[in-house]
Design an enzyme around this catalytic site. Structure first.
Site, PDB file in Angstrom:
ATOM      1  N   GLY A 107       0.778  -1.239   0.000  1.00 55.04           N
ATOM      2  CA  GLY A 107       0.000   0.000   0.000  1.00 55.04           C
ATOM      3  C   GLY A 107       0.809   1.289   0.000  1.00 55.04           C
ATOM      4  O   GLY A 107       0.302   2.330   0.417  1.00 55.04           O
ATOM      5  N   ASN A 148       1.794   3.047  -2.639  1.00 57.48           N
ATOM      6  CA  ASN A 148       1.178   3.996  -3.588  1.00 57.48           C
ATOM      7  C   ASN A 148      -0.121   4.562  -3.021  1.00 57.48           C
ATOM      8  O   ASN A 148      -0.407   5.746  -3.170  1.00 57.48           O
ATOM      9  CB  ASN A 148       0.946   3.326  -4.942  1.00 57.48           C
ATOM     10  CG  ASN A 148       2.207   3.312  -5.784  1.00 57.48           C
ATOM     11  OD1 ASN A 148       2.657   4.358  -6.249  1.00 57.48           O
ATOM     12  ND2 ASN A 148       2.804   2.134  -5.943  1.00 57.48           N
ATOM     13  N   ARG A 170     -15.229 -14.976 -10.242  1.00 55.09           N
ATOM     14  CA  ARG A 170     -14.736 -13.607 -10.412  1.00 55.09           C
ATOM     15  C   ARG A 170     -15.880 -12.619 -10.598  1.00 55.09           C
ATOM     16  O   ARG A 170     -15.813 -11.482 -10.141  1.00 55.09           O
ATOM     17  CB  ARG A 170     -13.781 -13.536 -11.610  1.00 55.09           C
ATOM     18  CG  ARG A 170     -12.470 -14.257 -11.354  1.00 55.09           C
ATOM     19  CD  ARG A 170     -11.340 -13.653 -12.160  1.00 55.09           C
ATOM     20  NE  ARG A 170     -11.459 -13.916 -13.578  1.00 55.09           N
ATOM     21  CZ  ARG A 170     -11.185 -13.038 -14.531  1.00 55.09           C
ATOM     22  NH1 ARG A 170     -10.816 -11.818 -14.224  1.00 55.09           N
ATOM     23  NH2 ARG A 170     -11.303 -13.370 -15.795  1.00 55.09           N
ATOM     24  N   LEU A 223      -9.467  -8.320 -13.211  1.00 52.85           N
ATOM     25  CA  LEU A 223     -10.857  -7.873 -13.166  1.00 52.85           C
ATOM     26  C   LEU A 223     -11.605  -8.363 -14.401  1.00 52.85           C
ATOM     27  O   LEU A 223     -11.027  -8.498 -15.484  1.00 52.85           O
ATOM     28  CB  LEU A 223     -10.891  -6.344 -13.096  1.00 52.85           C
ATOM     29  CG  LEU A 223     -10.304  -5.772 -11.797  1.00 52.85           C
ATOM     30  CD1 LEU A 223      -9.957  -4.303 -11.953  1.00 52.85           C
ATOM     31  CD2 LEU A 223     -11.267  -5.989 -10.628  1.00 52.85           C
ATOM     32  N   HIS A 264       1.868   1.068 -12.923  1.00 51.29           N
ATOM     33  CA  HIS A 264       2.645  -0.119 -13.286  1.00 51.29           C
ATOM     34  C   HIS A 264       4.125   0.263 -13.306  1.00 51.29           C
ATOM     35  O   HIS A 264       4.484   1.311 -13.851  1.00 51.29           O
ATOM     36  CB  HIS A 264       2.198  -0.625 -14.664  1.00 51.29           C
ATOM     37  CG  HIS A 264       2.929  -1.855 -15.084  1.00 51.29           C
ATOM     38  ND1 HIS A 264       2.647  -3.116 -14.575  1.00 51.29           N
ATOM     39  CD2 HIS A 264       3.963  -2.020 -15.935  1.00 51.29           C
ATOM     40  CE1 HIS A 264       3.467  -3.994 -15.115  1.00 51.29           C
ATOM     41  NE2 HIS A 264       4.275  -3.363 -15.940  1.00 51.29           N
ATOM     42  N   GLU A 269      -7.245  -5.892 -21.273  1.00 51.33           N
ATOM     43  CA  GLU A 269      -5.947  -6.572 -21.364  1.00 51.33           C
ATOM     44  C   GLU A 269      -5.029  -6.006 -20.280  1.00 51.33           C
ATOM     45  O   GLU A 269      -4.889  -4.786 -20.161  1.00 51.33           O
ATOM     46  CB  GLU A 269      -5.313  -6.335 -22.737  1.00 51.33           C
ATOM     47  CG  GLU A 269      -6.070  -6.956 -23.901  1.00 51.33           C
ATOM     48  CD  GLU A 269      -6.116  -8.480 -23.828  1.00 51.33           C
ATOM     49  OE1 GLU A 269      -5.123  -9.078 -23.357  1.00 51.33           O
ATOM     50  OE2 GLU A 269      -7.148  -9.054 -24.214  1.00 51.33           O
TER      51      GLU A 269
HETATM   52  C1  GRF Z   1       3.895  -1.149  -7.305  1.00 54.56           C
HETATM   53  O1  GRF Z   1       5.173  -1.380  -7.822  1.00 54.56           O
HETATM   54  C2  GRF Z   1       2.906  -0.926  -8.419  1.00 54.56           C
HETATM   55  O2  GRF Z   1       3.464  -0.264  -9.519  1.00 54.56           O
HETATM   56  C3  GRF Z   1       2.519  -2.334  -8.790  1.00 54.56           C
HETATM   57  O3  GRF Z   1       2.478  -3.035  -7.578  1.00 54.56           O
HETATM   58  C4  GRF Z   1       3.319  -2.406  -6.631  1.00 54.56           C
HETATM   59  C5  GRF Z   1       2.479  -2.066  -5.453  1.00 54.56           C
HETATM   60  O4  GRF Z   1       3.216  -1.523  -4.391  1.00 54.56           O
HETATM   61  N1  GRF Z   1       1.283  -2.334  -9.530  1.00 54.56           N
HETATM   62  P1  GRF Z   1       2.464  -0.798  -3.203  1.00 54.56           P
HETATM   63  O5  GRF Z   1       1.454  -1.792  -2.636  1.00 54.56           O
HETATM   64  O6  GRF Z   1       1.782   0.413  -3.751  1.00 54.56           O
HETATM   65  O7  GRF Z   1       3.524  -0.456  -2.212  1.00 54.56           O
END
Ligand code: GRF
Length: 216
Positions: free
Chosen positions: A14, A16, A67, A95, A111, A145
């Site tokens: 978490g 981000n 799902r 998803l 990403h 995708e």
């Molecule tokens: C990050 O590198 C993000 O780009 C990828 O998964 C990771 C998540 O890290 N999609 P965090 O949970 O936000 O620390």
């Protein structure tokens, strides 16, 4: 005009999510985080969100037959909270097409590569194995995708000769924490227009995306 109501989907650490929550604390922030959902009950991000005073909810995929049922529960929780924009932040479930269509141009992802290069997993290992000199991260609108969709913001990170997957991941993550809040702000300010498979940032120097290049 009210602030844009944002829901964040996580599965783990978490960091981000934490960057987005911190950015939305600014008095002039055009967005607010109204809900954090984790599909993993033990996700560390849940405690961080709760500590920050953000509402959290566990929607454990293991409790659903398929799902479609899991995604319906996610959808219901997001709608109940009045969410207008979904941010995927290390959310590790694929998803359904239906969910992605329902949130088209209202769901973004971060990403850790310069998409469209290196979608998927084990990105930093593959970047190093290929001898790439630059990598980075991307915020994009979500399409069905995996790791595709209109690009909103990217940051470039140079690869060092002595990099390991972990050292590279750490430097890319620093940039993730810059561009995810930036992309959210641009969207919340109404400065991002999506035209099919391209996103345009109104008033940005680059016509099609925001590119951040850290000092080498
Ligand atoms: C990050 O590198 C993000 O780009 C990828 O998964 C990771 C998540 O890290 N999609 P965090 O949970 O936000 O620390």
């Amino acid at each position: 005009m009210g602030r844009l109501k944002v829901g964040i989907l996580i599965s783990g650490r978490g960091s981000n999510m934490e960057a987005l929550i911190a950015a939305c604390r600014a008095p002039d922030a055009p967005a607010e985080i109204v809900l954090v959902i984790s599909n993993v009950p033990t996700a560390r991000g849940l405690a961080i969100a709760a500590e920050a005073g953000v509402a959290t909810k566990i929607v454990n995929h293991r409790n659903f037959a398929d799902r479609a049922a899991f995604d319906a529960a996610l959808d219901a929780a997001l709608k109940a909270a009045g969410v207008e924009l979904v941010c995927l932040a290390g959310f590790m479930r694929l998803l359904t097409e239906r969910f992605v269509a329902a949130w088209r141009d209202r769901m973004i992802n971060i990403h850790p590569s310069l998409l469209p290069a290196y979608p998927g997993l084990d990105i930093h290992e593959r970047v190093l194995a290929d001898g790439a000199r630059f990598t980075g991260c991307t915020v994009h609108f979500v399409r069905y995708e995996t790791d595709t969709g209109p690009i909103i913001a990217q940051a470039v990170v140079p690869v060092r000769p002595d990099d390991t997957p972990d050292s590279l991941a750490a430097r890319v993550l620093e940039q993730e924490h810059r561009i995810y809040p930036l992309a959210l702000r641009l969207i919340a300010e109404g400065r991002v227009r999506v035209d099919g498979e391209r996103a345009f940032v109104i008033g940005a120097a680059a016509p099609d995306a925001v590119l951040i290049s850290p000092t080498f």
